[in-house]
Design an enzyme around this catalytic site. Structure first.
Site, PDB file in Angstrom:
ATOM      1  N   TRP A 113       0.861  -1.182   0.000  1.00 23.06           N
ATOM      2  CA  TRP A 113       0.000   0.000   0.000  1.00 23.06           C
ATOM      3  C   TRP A 113       0.894   1.227   0.000  1.00 23.06           C
ATOM      4  O   TRP A 113       1.811   1.331   0.817  1.00 23.06           O
ATOM      5  CB  TRP A 113      -0.941   0.048   1.210  1.00 23.06           C
ATOM      6  CG  TRP A 113      -1.642   1.366   1.216  1.00 23.06           C
ATOM      7  CD1 TRP A 113      -2.648   1.755   0.374  1.00 23.06           C
ATOM      8  CD2 TRP A 113      -1.354   2.507   2.046  1.00 23.06           C
ATOM      9  NE1 TRP A 113      -2.997   3.062   0.618  1.00 23.06           N
ATOM     10  CE2 TRP A 113      -2.220   3.544   1.630  1.00 23.06           C
ATOM     11  CE3 TRP A 113      -0.452   2.750   3.080  1.00 23.06           C
ATOM     12  CZ2 TRP A 113      -2.206   4.809   2.229  1.00 23.06           C
ATOM     13  CZ3 TRP A 113      -0.435   4.003   3.669  1.00 23.06           C
ATOM     14  CH2 TRP A 113      -1.317   5.012   3.249  1.00 23.06           C
ATOM     15  N   HIS A 156      -8.473  -6.552   4.170  1.00 23.87           N
ATOM     16  CA  HIS A 156      -8.243  -5.736   5.349  1.00 23.87           C
ATOM     17  C   HIS A 156      -9.625  -5.465   5.930  1.00 23.87           C
ATOM     18  O   HIS A 156     -10.318  -4.552   5.499  1.00 23.87           O
ATOM     19  CB  HIS A 156      -7.539  -4.422   4.992  1.00 23.87           C
ATOM     20  CG  HIS A 156      -6.057  -4.558   4.938  1.00 23.87           C
ATOM     21  ND1 HIS A 156      -5.209  -3.501   4.715  1.00 23.87           N
ATOM     22  CD2 HIS A 156      -5.261  -5.646   5.138  1.00 23.87           C
ATOM     23  CE1 HIS A 156      -3.956  -3.940   4.751  1.00 23.87           C
ATOM     24  NE2 HIS A 156      -3.955  -5.228   4.996  1.00 23.87           N
ATOM     25  N   HIS A 204     -11.853   1.457   1.980  1.00 19.57           N
ATOM     26  CA  HIS A 204     -11.214   2.158   0.868  1.00 19.57           C
ATOM     27  C   HIS A 204     -12.100   2.425  -0.336  1.00 19.57           C
ATOM     28  O   HIS A 204     -11.618   2.576  -1.453  1.00 19.57           O
ATOM     29  CB  HIS A 204      -9.961   1.395   0.428  1.00 19.57           C
ATOM     30  CG  HIS A 204      -8.828   1.545   1.397  1.00 19.57           C
ATOM     31  ND1 HIS A 204      -7.539   1.184   1.119  1.00 19.57           N
ATOM     32  CD2 HIS A 204      -8.798   2.050   2.650  1.00 19.57           C
ATOM     33  CE1 HIS A 204      -6.761   1.428   2.157  1.00 19.57           C
ATOM     34  NE2 HIS A 204      -7.514   1.950   3.101  1.00 19.57           N
ATOM     35  N   ASP A 243     -10.811   3.423  10.170  1.00 19.99           N
ATOM     36  CA  ASP A 243     -10.134   2.284  10.785  1.00 19.99           C
ATOM     37  C   ASP A 243     -10.567   2.024  12.221  1.00 19.99           C
ATOM     38  O   ASP A 243      -9.733   1.806  13.101  1.00 19.99           O
ATOM     39  CB  ASP A 243      -8.606   2.437  10.664  1.00 19.99           C
ATOM     40  CG  ASP A 243      -8.133   2.245   9.234  1.00 19.99           C
ATOM     41  OD1 ASP A 243      -8.320   1.144   8.710  1.00 19.99           O
ATOM     42  OD2 ASP A 243      -7.604   3.205   8.636  1.00 19.99           O
ATOM     43  N   LYS A 245      -7.045   2.410  -2.920  1.00 20.26           N
ATOM     44  CA  LYS A 245      -7.664   3.318  -1.960  1.00 20.26           C
ATOM     45  C   LYS A 245      -8.379   4.427  -2.721  1.00 20.26           C
ATOM     46  O   LYS A 245      -8.011   4.766  -3.846  1.00 20.26           O
ATOM     47  CB  LYS A 245      -6.567   3.894  -1.060  1.00 20.26           C
ATOM     48  CG  LYS A 245      -7.089   4.657   0.126  1.00 20.26           C
ATOM     49  CD  LYS A 245      -5.984   4.903   1.145  1.00 20.26           C
ATOM     50  CE  LYS A 245      -6.521   5.774   2.274  1.00 20.26           C
ATOM     51  NZ  LYS A 245      -5.589   5.895   3.385  1.00 20.26           N
TER      52      LYS A 245
HETATM   53  C1  RNT Z   1      -4.071   2.674   4.562  1.00 18.44           C
HETATM   54  C2  RNT Z   1      -4.141   1.217   4.294  1.00 18.44           C
HETATM   55  C3  RNT Z   1      -2.987   0.390   4.815  1.00 18.44           C
HETATM   56  C4  RNT Z   1      -2.581   0.776   6.225  1.00 18.44           C
HETATM   57  C5  RNT Z   1      -1.629  -0.195   6.881  1.00 18.44           C
HETATM   58  C6  RNT Z   1      -0.945   0.398   8.054  1.00 18.44           C
HETATM   59  O1  RNT Z   1      -5.220   3.330   4.278  1.00 18.44           O
HETATM   60  O2  RNT Z   1      -5.342   0.707   4.736  1.00 18.44           O
HETATM   61  O3  RNT Z   1      -3.303  -0.937   4.717  1.00 18.44           O
HETATM   62  O4  RNT Z   1      -3.670   0.937   7.056  1.00 18.44           O
HETATM   63  O5  RNT Z   1      -0.780  -0.731   5.969  1.00 18.44           O
HETATM   64 ZN    ZN Z   2      -5.585  -1.407   4.661  1.00 20.69          ZN
END
Ligand code: RNT
Ligand code: ZN
Length: 419
Positions: free
Chosen positions: A186, A287, A263, A297, A229
């Protein structure tokens, strides 16, 4: 609840599920075999150990200042051990490059397997798999908001070398621990305001990725994944690695695709993307996270989307092609509790999906009996899956129900508060 009560509630639940054609023993066997990859970065607010006063950049943010964040790899491992002891089943731990455990300072393009040897030792002792991430943020060379897509060739080169070095670390994890390490790429690359050139950075990103990933590595040890993203803080107008970019990249280059639940546009859900992507991409990585109004998050909840994600994996028999990982960071609550709550919720959702009367639902749909489909789907929510969950926790020697809170509070009082 006494042990006997847990067992007797399970026996009753088992009979109820049998009536719906669902085998609870089989569901539990599967649940036990599916690893959840727990991200280390919930434990220290995504700071890492490169330097104590590093600022988190890249458009992601933690808020809150709950006491007790881990300050060293040793503290982080101890905190994770506490959390892991309260989570049943198979687990993996997901590391970022900034979590290296060394006594010297090491530039990102110079990281080597030896800088992660203590993590591997620990993972062996704890019976964990490890996953990895190169870190393209919180670094002076990412200050322009661009890394692999930067117009300056030297900066691109630096990040390409970081990518190459990271793959070696990831491969080492896989070799040492006997299961492939998923290495997720990422990057924060994007722009705050409308760019004139939307194509150039994307051309450069594709080229940098091709260079960084050129060396073939055995997928028995290492799998590359790419994560798209929509936007980030300070990158509101343009994200180089958009969904279209990475879906196309993964499907043409044969990498895995990482879908992060935070995302996409607010009414878009990754649960609906899993089946579509599975037709064109071999491996998916998830994720699992909880976006509130933006990519916030928050800790994974037992909400509709988490359940829908797990149902999609189970219904479409994708358990061996989808690597389930978590990605949240909340600094406003006890960080160990955050891991425990989020991971157990993901597992509960997975169990509930495994206990769904899928065969009956599919039969109703195939005969266009949508009345039965909806009725049964809704009834299935209140089948006694939680008795099966309690039994599973008991069988795996982890706290049943909310009993885990006592352990977390004790740890907080004795360890976290004195940090
Ligand atoms: C960021 C992404 C990524 C991070 C981590 C820390 O928007 O989601 O995955 O959150 O790698
Ligand atoms: Zn992520």
């Amino acid at each position: 609840m006494s042990k006997e009560q847990v067992i007797s509630a399970y026996q009753q639940a088992k009979q109820v599920f049998e009536k719906y054609g669902v085998d609870t023993e089989k569901a539990l066997e599967t649940l036990k075999s599916v690893p959840i990859s727990i991200h280390c970065w919930q434990g220290d607010d995504v700071k890492g150990f490169e330097s104590p006063d590093v600022a988190l950049t890249g458009g992601i943010q933690t808020t809150g200042n709950y006491p007790g964040a881990a300050r060293t790899p040793t503290e982080l491992r101890a905190d994770m051990e506490k959390a892991l002891s309260l989570i049943p089943g198979k687990k993996r731990v997901n590391l970022h490059a900034i979590y290296l455990d060394t006594d010297e300072s090491v530039e990102r393009d110079q990281i080597k397997p030896e800088h992660f040897a203590r993590w591997v030792e620990w993972a062996k002792a704890q019976d964990l798999g490890l996953d990895f991430n190169p870190t393209f943020f919180s670094h002076p060379k990412s200050d322009d908001g661009l890394t692999l897509s930067h117009p300056d060739e030297e900066i691109r080169e630096f990040w390409i070398n970081h990518l190459k070095a990271s793959r070696k670390v990831s491969e080492y994890f896989g070799r040492e621990l006997g299961s492939p390490s998923f290495m997720n790429i990422w990057i924060p690359d994007g722009m705050k305001d409308q760019p004139v050139d939307r194509l150039g950075p994307r051309q450069r990103l594709a080229d940098s990725l091709d260079k960084g990933l050129a060396e073939k590595i055995d997928t028995a040890y290492h799998v590359d994944a790419v994560e798209s993203k929509l936007f980030g803080i300070g990158a509101e107008a343009y994200t180089v690695g958009s969904n279209e970019f990475y879906l196309a990249y993964a499907s043409t280059r044969g990498t895995a695709l990482c879908l992060d639940a935070g995302h996409f546009h607010p009414t878009e859900v990754i649960s609906d993307k899993i089946s579509a992507c599975s037709l064109f991409v071999k491996n998916l990585q998830l994720h699992v996270t909880r976006p509130i109004r933006w990519d916030s998050d928050h800790v994974v909840a037992f909400d509709d989307e988490t359940q829908a994600i797990m149902r999609e994996i189970v219904r479409n028999e994708l358990l061996d092609r989808v690597a389930i990982g978590l990605d949240f960071f909340d600094a406003s609550i006890n960080r160990i509790a955050a891991w425990v709550i989020g991971t157990r919720n993901a597992q509960k959702a997975l169990l509930k999906a495994l206990l769904e009367p899928t065969a009956q639902l599919k039969a109703a749909e195939a005969s266009f009996d949508y009345t039965t489909r909806l009725g049964l789907m809704e009834e299935a929510h209140s089948l006694p899956w939680s008795a099966v969950w309690d039994y599973y926790c008991q069988q795996n020697d982890v706290a049943v129900g909310f009993d885990w809170i006592k352990d977390v509070k004790d740890y907080e009082a004795t360890i976290l508060e004195v940090r």
